[in-house]
Design a protein around this motif. Structure first.
Motif, PDB file in Angstrom:
ATOM      1  N   ALA A 272       5.540   3.140  17.010  1.00 55.50           N
ATOM      2  CA  ALA A 272       6.720   3.974  16.769  1.00 55.50           C
ATOM      3  C   ALA A 272       6.907   4.232  15.278  1.00 55.50           C
ATOM      4  O   ALA A 272       6.847   3.311  14.460  1.00 55.50           O
ATOM      5  N   GLY A 273       7.094   5.507  14.937  1.00 56.65           N
ATOM      6  CA  GLY A 273       7.338   5.890  13.557  1.00 56.65           C
ATOM      7  C   GLY A 273       6.100   6.033  12.705  1.00 56.65           C
ATOM      8  O   GLY A 273       6.204   6.305  11.495  1.00 56.65           O
ATOM      9  N   GLN A 274       4.906   5.880  13.299  1.00 54.32           N
ATOM     10  CA  GLN A 274       3.675   5.958  12.528  1.00 54.32           C
ATOM     11  C   GLN A 274       2.913   7.238  12.874  1.00 54.32           C
ATOM     12  O   GLN A 274       2.712   7.538  14.053  1.00 54.32           O
ATOM     13  N   PRO A 275       2.497   7.989  11.870  1.00 55.68           N
ATOM     14  CA  PRO A 275       1.689   9.187  12.152  1.00 55.68           C
ATOM     15  C   PRO A 275       0.268   8.807  12.558  1.00 55.68           C
ATOM     16  O   PRO A 275      -0.187   7.697  12.288  1.00 55.68           O
ATOM     17  N   ALA A 276      -0.406   9.728  13.199  1.00 55.56           N
ATOM     18  CA  ALA A 276      -1.784   9.495  13.655  1.00 55.56           C
ATOM     19  C   ALA A 276      -2.757   9.779  12.514  1.00 55.56           C
ATOM     20  O   ALA A 276      -3.404  10.825  12.466  1.00 55.56           O
ATOM     21  N   ILE A 277      -2.854   8.816  11.590  1.00 56.15           N
ATOM     22  CA  ILE A 277      -3.699   9.027  10.410  1.00 56.15           C
ATOM     23  C   ILE A 277      -4.886   8.075  10.350  1.00 56.15           C
ATOM     24  O   ILE A 277      -5.798   8.270   9.552  1.00 56.15           O
TER      25      ILE A 277
ATOM     26  N   GLN B 272       5.270   4.705  20.171  1.00 52.06           N
ATOM     27  CA  GLN B 272       5.917   5.980  19.884  1.00 52.06           C
ATOM     28  C   GLN B 272       6.555   6.604  21.126  1.00 52.06           C
ATOM     29  O   GLN B 272       7.556   7.327  21.030  1.00 52.06           O
ATOM     30  N   ASP B 273       5.997   6.319  22.303  1.00 54.64           N
ATOM     31  CA  ASP B 273       6.561   6.879  23.533  1.00 54.64           C
ATOM     32  C   ASP B 273       7.707   6.044  24.088  1.00 54.64           C
ATOM     33  O   ASP B 273       8.197   6.297  25.188  1.00 54.64           O
ATOM     34  N   GLY B 274       8.137   5.033  23.348  1.00 57.82           N
ATOM     35  CA  GLY B 274       9.239   4.192  23.777  1.00 57.82           C
ATOM     36  C   GLY B 274       8.816   2.958  24.536  1.00 57.82           C
ATOM     37  O   GLY B 274       9.653   2.094  24.840  1.00 57.82           O
ATOM     38  N   GLY B 275       7.546   2.834  24.873  1.00 56.35           N
ATOM     39  CA  GLY B 275       7.061   1.666  25.594  1.00 56.35           C
ATOM     40  C   GLY B 275       6.844   0.478  24.680  1.00 56.35           C
ATOM     41  O   GLY B 275       7.000   0.566  23.449  1.00 56.35           O
ATOM     42  N   HIS B 276       6.502  -0.634  25.281  1.00 58.44           N
ATOM     43  CA  HIS B 276       6.235  -1.863  24.547  1.00 58.44           C
ATOM     44  C   HIS B 276       4.891  -2.427  24.993  1.00 58.44           C
ATOM     45  O   HIS B 276       4.483  -2.259  26.136  1.00 58.44           O
TER      46      HIS B 276
ATOM     47  N   SER C 271       0.835  -1.199   0.000  1.00 57.81           N
ATOM     48  CA  SER C 271       0.000   0.000   0.000  1.00 57.81           C
ATOM     49  C   SER C 271       0.869   1.247   0.000  1.00 57.81           C
ATOM     50  O   SER C 271       2.022   1.234   0.436  1.00 57.81           O
ATOM     51  N   SER C 272       0.283   2.345  -0.458  1.00 61.94           N
ATOM     52  CA  SER C 272       1.037   3.602  -0.526  1.00 61.94           C
ATOM     53  C   SER C 272       1.121   4.294   0.833  1.00 61.94           C
ATOM     54  O   SER C 272       1.995   5.126   1.058  1.00 61.94           O
ATOM     55  N   VAL C 273       0.219   3.945   1.774  1.00 59.51           N
ATOM     56  CA  VAL C 273       0.185   4.615   3.067  1.00 59.51           C
ATOM     57  C   VAL C 273       1.226   4.034   4.025  1.00 59.51           C
ATOM     58  O   VAL C 273       1.764   4.743   4.875  1.00 59.51           O
ATOM     59  N   HIS C 274       1.533   2.759   3.898  1.00 63.16           N
ATOM     60  CA  HIS C 274       2.526   2.079   4.735  1.00 63.16           C
ATOM     61  C   HIS C 274       2.141   2.092   6.217  1.00 63.16           C
ATOM     62  O   HIS C 274       2.939   2.424   7.086  1.00 63.16           O
ATOM     63  N   ALA C 275       0.895   1.734   6.480  1.00 59.93           N
ATOM     64  CA  ALA C 275       0.479   1.533   7.873  1.00 59.93           C
ATOM     65  C   ALA C 275       1.085   0.225   8.377  1.00 59.93           C
ATOM     66  O   ALA C 275       1.545  -0.599   7.582  1.00 59.93           O
ATOM     67  N   PRO C 276       1.141   0.027   9.690  1.00 61.09           N
ATOM     68  CA  PRO C 276       1.762  -1.201  10.213  1.00 61.09           C
ATOM     69  C   PRO C 276       1.125  -2.452   9.613  1.00 61.09           C
ATOM     70  O   PRO C 276      -0.106  -2.547   9.514  1.00 61.09           O
ATOM     71  N   PRO C 277       1.926  -3.433   9.193  1.00 59.09           N
ATOM     72  CA  PRO C 277       1.370  -4.678   8.643  1.00 59.09           C
ATOM     73  C   PRO C 277       0.653  -5.465   9.726  1.00 59.09           C
ATOM     74  O   PRO C 277       1.055  -5.471  10.891  1.00 59.09           O
ATOM     75  N   LEU C 278      -0.417  -6.136   9.338  1.00 59.38           N
ATOM     76  CA  LEU C 278      -1.234  -6.860  10.294  1.00 59.38           C
ATOM     77  C   LEU C 278      -0.992  -8.367  10.268  1.00 59.38           C
ATOM     78  O   LEU C 278      -1.409  -9.072  11.184  1.00 59.38           O
TER      79      LEU C 278
END
Length: 315
Positions: free
Chosen positions: A286-291, A261-265, A243-250
């Protein structure tokens, strides 16, 4: 109920693997507390008579303390409490450890009914749950409105169902028959009418019942319903690898550790998947915008449950 009760039982019918352990712990606590109550009542009565006004009891040089007695009444109850706590914690851990071969049933509680769907072939029930004898069954519970509590007294199992999160409860029935399902958390004006029943059947009878749903093989399974919803919502347009958006793979996400994103797990369990659907901004990867848009309020609790069931097995 319906012949599943013995002629005489000290406690309510015990019809699951958890019931004997729970009953034994309860009876031991009852005996200990009862013995202590009788001991204290006896001492009070004896002291009241022995040292009553006008008695010949010696009152000269009363002791100010008794080290041995004080140590005994401190150490003995403490040791008893530690033993009981360890015993209860062990039994609790056993009930939290769901067997790998447990049959999944997805439950949605709402005012004022239980809606249940079997994970094997998707057959649905309202206020009834058919299960096989001597086979573990795991319930994945969600609430659509307020706090409910799934309680089967004969199985000695109870689980609160809180809106916005999933709960898991498993049992293995050991007696044929019908057993009550109650809601043990006040949930509104018709709380007392939120009743159901578990029907325990032999394996062959359960297999026939399960296959006797709507043709050809019953209702769609939760996973199939979730897959249809996944396609209808066009989730792949963002989450597919190309995909062009590159959201996290499921694919294969369930059970993995996710870096936030805050460093937690966080482990990608049912609660995390649900939260990512209805409140995606709460724990960003981490690394993903809020879209990602929120589907809270757009999907029913059962829709979300089906989607999570599909994502659990998404490869």
């Amino acid at each position: 109920m319906n012949g599943s009760e013995a002629p005489f039982e000290l406690l309510a019918p015990a019809a699951s693997t958890a019931a004997p352990r729970t009953d034994l712990l309860f009876l031991v606590m009852l005996v200990i507390c009862g013995a202590m109550a009788l001991l204290l009542a006896g001492l009070i009565a004896w002291f009241a008579l022995r040292y009553r006004e006008g008695s010949g009891a010696g009152r000269a040089h009363p002791p100010s303390h008794a080290n041995g007695l004080e140590a005994a009444w401190t150490a003995v109850p403490m040791l008893l409490f530690i033993v009981l706590f360890g015993w209860a914690a062990h039994d609790y851990a056993l009930e939290r450890r769901v067997p790998a071969d447990a049959l999944p049933v997805y439950v949605v509680a709402k005012q004022w009914m239980w809606r249940l769907q079997h994970g094997e072939n998707g057959r649905q029930e309202i206020n009834e749950l058919h299960v096989p004898l001597n086979r573990p069954v795991v319930l994945v519970l969600a609430s659509q409105d307020v706090i409910h509590s799934f309680f089967v007294p004969a199985f000695r199992v109870k689980q609160d169902v809180v809106p916005g999160r999933y709960a898991r409860l498993w049992f293995s029935a050991t007696r044929l028959g019908e057993f009550r399902i109650l809601c043990s958390e006040y949930c509104g004006s018709q709380h007392s009418a939120m009743l159901g029943r578990v029907i325990v059947m032999r394996d062959a009878d359960y297999a026939k019942w399960l296959a006797s749903g709507p043709p050809p093989t019953g209702d769609p399974t939760p996973q199939q319903l979730g897959q249809a919803l996944y396609q209808r919502l066009a989730c792949a347009s963002c989450h597919a690898p190309d995909s062009s958006v590159h959201a996290p793979p499921l694919a294969g996400l369930y059970g993995r550790t996710v870096v936030l994103q805050d460093g937690g797990h966080v482990t990608a369990d049912e609660d995390y998947l649900r939260e990512s659907i209805v409140a995606p901004d709460r724990r960003l990867v981490a690394g993903q915008p809020a879209i990602m848009p929120s589907y809270g309020g757009q999907l029913s609790e059962q829709d979300v449950q089906n989607l999570v069931a599909y994502l659990r097995e998404f490869k």
